[in-house]
Enzyme design. Structure first.
Site, PDB file in Angstrom:
ATOM      1  N   CYS A  51       0.799  -1.049  -0.043  1.00  0.00           N
ATOM      2  CA  CYS A  51      -0.163   0.002   0.118  1.00  0.00           C
ATOM      3  C   CYS A  51       1.061   1.266  -0.076  1.00  0.00           C
ATOM      4  O   CYS A  51       1.976   1.364   0.750  1.00  0.00           O
ATOM      5  CB  CYS A  51      -0.931  -0.113   1.359  1.00  0.00           C
ATOM      6  SG  CYS A  51      -1.968   1.535   1.405  1.00  0.00           S
ATOM      7  N   HIS A 100      -9.113  -3.880  -1.962  1.00  0.00           N
ATOM      8  CA  HIS A 100      -7.918  -2.988  -1.393  1.00  0.00           C
ATOM      9  C   HIS A 100      -8.421  -1.485  -1.406  1.00  0.00           C
ATOM     10  O   HIS A 100      -8.315  -1.072  -0.154  1.00  0.00           O
ATOM     11  CB  HIS A 100      -6.452  -3.155  -1.851  1.00  0.00           C
ATOM     12  CG  HIS A 100      -5.613  -2.408  -0.951  1.00  0.00           C
ATOM     13  ND1 HIS A 100      -4.471  -2.996  -0.524  1.00  0.00           N
ATOM     14  CD2 HIS A 100      -5.260  -1.129  -1.046  1.00  0.00           C
ATOM     15  CE1 HIS A 100      -3.730  -2.116   0.171  1.00  0.00           C
ATOM     16  NE2 HIS A 100      -4.176  -0.988  -0.306  1.00  0.00           N
ATOM     17  N   GLU A 101      -8.761  -0.663  -2.391  1.00  0.00           N
ATOM     18  CA  GLU A 101      -9.000   0.367  -2.480  1.00  0.00           C
ATOM     19  C   GLU A 101     -10.615   0.800  -1.840  1.00  0.00           C
ATOM     20  O   GLU A 101     -10.676   1.847  -1.322  1.00  0.00           O
ATOM     21  CB  GLU A 101      -8.918   0.795  -4.131  1.00  0.00           C
ATOM     22  CG  GLU A 101      -7.595   0.769  -4.619  1.00  0.00           C
ATOM     23  CD  GLU A 101      -6.301   1.002  -3.894  1.00  0.00           C
ATOM     24  OE1 GLU A 101      -6.498   2.256  -3.289  1.00  0.00           O
ATOM     25  OE2 GLU A 101      -5.261   0.790  -3.953  1.00  0.00           O
ATOM     26  N   HIS A 131     -10.192   1.099   1.681  1.00  0.00           N
ATOM     27  CA  HIS A 131      -9.672   2.522   2.164  1.00  0.00           C
ATOM     28  C   HIS A 131     -10.846   3.431   2.254  1.00  0.00           C
ATOM     29  O   HIS A 131     -10.749   4.134   3.139  1.00  0.00           O
ATOM     30  CB  HIS A 131      -8.593   3.112   0.911  1.00  0.00           C
ATOM     31  CG  HIS A 131      -7.203   2.741   0.894  1.00  0.00           C
ATOM     32  ND1 HIS A 131      -6.507   3.060   2.058  1.00  0.00           N
ATOM     33  CD2 HIS A 131      -6.409   1.883   0.126  1.00  0.00           C
ATOM     34  CE1 HIS A 131      -5.417   2.623   2.196  1.00  0.00           C
ATOM     35  NE2 HIS A 131      -5.180   2.038   0.640  1.00  0.00           N
TER      36      HIS A 131
END
Ligand code: NI
Length: 182
Positions: free
Chosen positions: A110, A153-154, A157
């Site tokens: 990341c 993953h994004e 966030h």
């Protein structure tokens, strides 16, 4: 041009915010930020430019990593040597997923985590993501393998979640045999 220092580090509490949905039309400021995100991610995956501009390589970035608590993300996926597919998704949602789970054998990375973290992060092998492009048109993306991981993953966030949250430092390879390594 974005610099490494423009990207929030994991210690920054803003990374824990749940980002707000965007409305259309996007502001000029947001559109400009998106262009900078695309530029950074693309350049960072081209060795000579990454070196020239001192960029850490990364394929995805969420707005909150620049301190903007809005639900948009950019993924620049290298599909061949210096050939990229770029995905810009506003208000993304995973609308379906595979039963199968996978993980990055080398360890997930990341741009906000400036250290090596060992351990596995189980992710769906395939996901369908719905959202909107920068003009507010509905889009749907089917992603698999590395790209599917990038979307998960994004999107994490946008919900204040970092990949390190999934790893138990006392047992970083827990249940690894339940998932396929990629
Ligand atoms: Ni990240």
């Amino acid at each position: 041009m974005l610099k490494n220092k423009d990207i929030l580090d994991e210690k920054d509490k803003r990374l824990r915010l749940v980002s707000e949905e965007v409305t259309f039309p996007l502001s000029k400021e947001d559109k400009d930020k998106i262009k900078l995100m695309v530029e950074y991610l693309t350049n960072s995956q081209i060795d000579r430019l990454a070196e020239k501009y001192n960029l850490r390589p990364g394929m995805g970035m969420a707005a909150i990593q620049l301190g903007i608590p809005k639900r948009y993300l950019v993924i620049v996926h290298e599909i061949a040597e210096e050939e990229f597919n770029t995905y810009i998704v506003c208000n993304p949602k995973i609308v379906s997923n595979s039963a199968e789970k996978i993980y990055v054998e080398m360890g997930e990375g990341c741009l906000s985590v400036n250290r090596d973290v060992e351990g596995i992060v189980p992710r769906y092998a395939r996901v369908t993501v719905e959202g909107y492009d920068v003009e507010g048109n509905k889009i749907r993306i089917r992603a698999r393998e590395e790209l599917a991981i990038a979307f998960q993953h994004e999107i994490d966030h946008l919900n204040g979640i970092l990949f390190t949250d999934y790893i138990d430092p006392k047992n970083p390879y827990k249940d690894e045999n339940n998932y396929r390594a990629i």
